[in-house]
Every structure is written in structure tokens, then in C-alpha cells.
Motif scaffolding. Structure first.
Motif, PDB file in Angstrom:
ATOM      1  N   GLY A 122      49.616  47.083  51.485  1.00 30.41           N
ATOM      2  CA  GLY A 122      50.585  46.641  52.485  1.00 30.41           C
ATOM      3  C   GLY A 122      50.890  45.166  52.374  1.00 30.41           C
ATOM      4  N   VAL A 123      50.386  44.393  53.300  1.00 29.11           N
ATOM      5  CA  VAL A 123      50.597  42.942  53.303  1.00 29.11           C
ATOM      6  C   VAL A 123      49.944  42.366  52.048  1.00 29.11           C
ATOM      7  N   LYS A 124      50.693  41.628  51.285  1.00 32.48           N
ATOM      8  CA  LYS A 124      50.225  41.192  49.968  1.00 32.48           C
ATOM      9  C   LYS A 124      49.074  40.199  50.000  1.00 32.48           C
ATOM     10  N   GLU A 125      48.753  39.612  51.140  1.00 26.84           N
ATOM     11  CA  GLU A 125      47.679  38.623  51.200  1.00 26.84           C
ATOM     12  C   GLU A 125      46.294  39.253  51.354  1.00 26.84           C
ATOM     13  N   ARG A 126      46.206  40.498  51.723  1.00 22.16           N
ATOM     14  CA  ARG A 126      44.931  41.142  52.016  1.00 22.16           C
ATOM     15  C   ARG A 126      44.394  41.867  50.764  1.00 22.16           C
ATOM     16  N   ILE A 127      43.414  41.292  50.107  1.00 21.59           N
ATOM     17  CA  ILE A 127      42.820  41.907  48.913  1.00 21.59           C
ATOM     18  C   ILE A 127      41.916  43.053  49.342  1.00 21.59           C
ATOM     19  N   VAL A 128      42.119  44.212  48.726  1.00 21.12           N
ATOM     20  CA  VAL A 128      41.328  45.394  49.055  1.00 21.12           C
ATOM     21  C   VAL A 128      40.259  45.639  47.996  1.00 21.12           C
ATOM     22  N   LYS A 129      40.630  45.461  46.730  1.00 21.54           N
ATOM     23  CA  LYS A 129      39.695  45.764  45.650  1.00 21.54           C
ATOM     24  C   LYS A 129      40.047  44.929  44.426  1.00 21.54           C
ATOM     25  N   VAL A 130      39.020  44.521  43.688  1.00 25.27           N
ATOM     26  CA  VAL A 130      39.202  43.807  42.426  1.00 25.27           C
ATOM     27  C   VAL A 130      38.625  44.695  41.327  1.00 25.27           C
ATOM     28  N   LEU A 131      39.468  45.054  40.368  1.00 24.70           N
ATOM     29  CA  LEU A 131      39.056  45.931  39.269  1.00 24.70           C
ATOM     30  C   LEU A 131      38.924  45.101  37.988  1.00 24.70           C
ATOM     31  N   HIS A 132      37.704  44.769  37.644  1.00 22.60           N
ATOM     32  CA  HIS A 132      37.455  44.005  36.433  1.00 22.60           C
ATOM     33  C   HIS A 132      37.632  44.908  35.217  1.00 22.60           C
ATOM     34  N   ARG A 133      38.216  44.365  34.161  1.00 21.76           N
ATOM     35  CA  ARG A 133      38.391  45.058  32.887  1.00 21.76           C
ATOM     36  C   ARG A 133      39.157  46.376  33.032  1.00 21.76           C
ATOM     37  N   SER A 134      40.184  46.396  33.874  1.00 22.97           N
ATOM     38  CA  SER A 134      40.918  47.639  34.089  1.00 22.97           C
ATOM     39  C   SER A 134      42.330  47.638  33.493  1.00 22.97           C
ATOM     40  N   PHE A 135      42.801  46.492  33.001  1.00 29.07           N
ATOM     41  CA  PHE A 135      44.057  46.425  32.257  1.00 29.07           C
ATOM     42  C   PHE A 135      43.647  46.189  30.812  1.00 29.07           C
ATOM     43  N   VAL A 136      43.729  47.226  29.993  1.00 24.70           N
ATOM     44  CA  VAL A 136      43.059  47.246  28.690  1.00 24.70           C
ATOM     45  C   VAL A 136      44.063  47.291  27.541  1.00 24.70           C
ATOM     46  N   ARG A 137      43.778  46.454  26.523  1.00 24.23           N
ATOM     47  CA  ARG A 137      44.574  46.505  25.285  1.00 24.23           C
ATOM     48  C   ARG A 137      44.127  47.733  24.486  1.00 24.23           C
ATOM     49  N   VAL A 138      45.072  48.567  24.087  1.00 27.49           N
ATOM     50  CA  VAL A 138      44.735  49.769  23.334  1.00 27.49           C
ATOM     51  C   VAL A 138      45.143  49.669  21.867  1.00 27.49           C
TER      52      VAL A 138
END
Length: 146
Positions: free
Chosen positions: A129-145
Motif C-alpha cells: 500500500g503506502v510506499k513508505e511502510r517496508i513489509v519484507k526485505v528479500l535478500h538475493r531474490s533478484f537473480v542473474r540467470v
């Protein structure tokens, strides 16, 4: 007055169904698209990155922000989407960040990729929703294939 409004509503629904029939897609004009996922990039991301998503019941739209970074908007079955990104140098990336949170009808999920050219896996920050409220941080989840 009410009859005219109902007639216009029925005509617009019929037009939507006809347009989707010609496009080869099944349609329900009153079906809500509760799942909304927006994938964005931070200021360090290169300008030549592009993204798309595919899957059953997935609808996408790609735009660019003022800095020229892509914004991938996924609606429909966003949790089923296969997200793929690529650069002009041949690098390809994927993420499953769209499956990390449960979707609600009231608030879309915003994901921001913290891009780093020297890494093969990058962090994605999820906001609801509101862009300022961080819900989760996903480390290493945008991966070069590639």
C-alpha cells in the motif's frame, strides 16, 4: 435516469466482452483484479533494463519513471506471474518476489530492486500500500540467470 445508467453499464460490459473475445481472452467485466504488484528499480539501476511478466491470467504494463527506470505493473494473477528482466548486454534476471506476500484487495504490493552491477543476486524491498511502510526485505531474490 436510472434506466439510462443501467443501459450504459450493460453496453460497456458487452463491449468489454466483445473486445476480449476478439483478442482471444476469456472475460468477466465484473471480476476484480485484487492482486496488484509493481516492480520498480532504485537509482543505481541501468537505464537499459527491461522487464516483462507472463502466466495464466496475468496482465502487464511497462512504463518508465522520471529517471528512465522501468516500472512493471502486474495485475490479475500476480502471484502466478513469471517475471523476467534483461539488459542490452545480454544479461538476464528473474525474481519470485511477487510470491513472497499474501495479496489483499485493498493494497497493492510495491517491490524495489536494489540494483548492483557487480552482483549476481540483489535485494528486493517489499512495501504494501503506502510506499513508505517496508513489509519484507528479500535478500538475493533478484537473480542473474545468464
Amino acid at each position: 435516469m436510472n434506466r439510462m445508467g443501467l443501459a450504459l453499464m450493460a453496453a460497456s460490459a458487452a463491449a468489454m466482452i466483445a473486445a476480449d473475445a476478439f483478442a482471444g481472452e476469456p472475460s468477466d467485466p465484473f471480476a476484480p483484479t485484487a492482486q496488484k504488484f509493481y516492480l520498480e528499480f532504485d537509482t543505481l539501476a541501468p537505464l537499459d533494463i527491461n522487464c516483462d511478466a507472463s502466466g495464466p491470467g496475468v496482465r502487464t504494463k511497462v512504463t518508465r519513471n522520471l529517471a528512465g527506470k522501468p516500472i512493471l505493473r502486474i495485475t490479475g494473477n500476480a502471484d502466478q506471474a513469471e517475471i523476467a528482466c534483461w539488459r542490452s548486454d545480454g544479461s538476464r534476471y528473474t525474481t519470485t518476489a511477487n510470491r513472497a506476500l499474501r495479496y489483499t484487495a485493498g493494497e497493492p504490493i510495491h517491490a524495489t530492486v536494489s540494483f548492483n552491477r557487480d552482483r549476481d543476486a540483489m535485494t528486493v524491498v517489499l512495501r504494501r500500500g503506502v510506499k513508505e511502510r517496508i513489509v519484507k526485505v528479500l535478500h538475493r531474490s533478484f537473480v542473474r540467470v545468464q
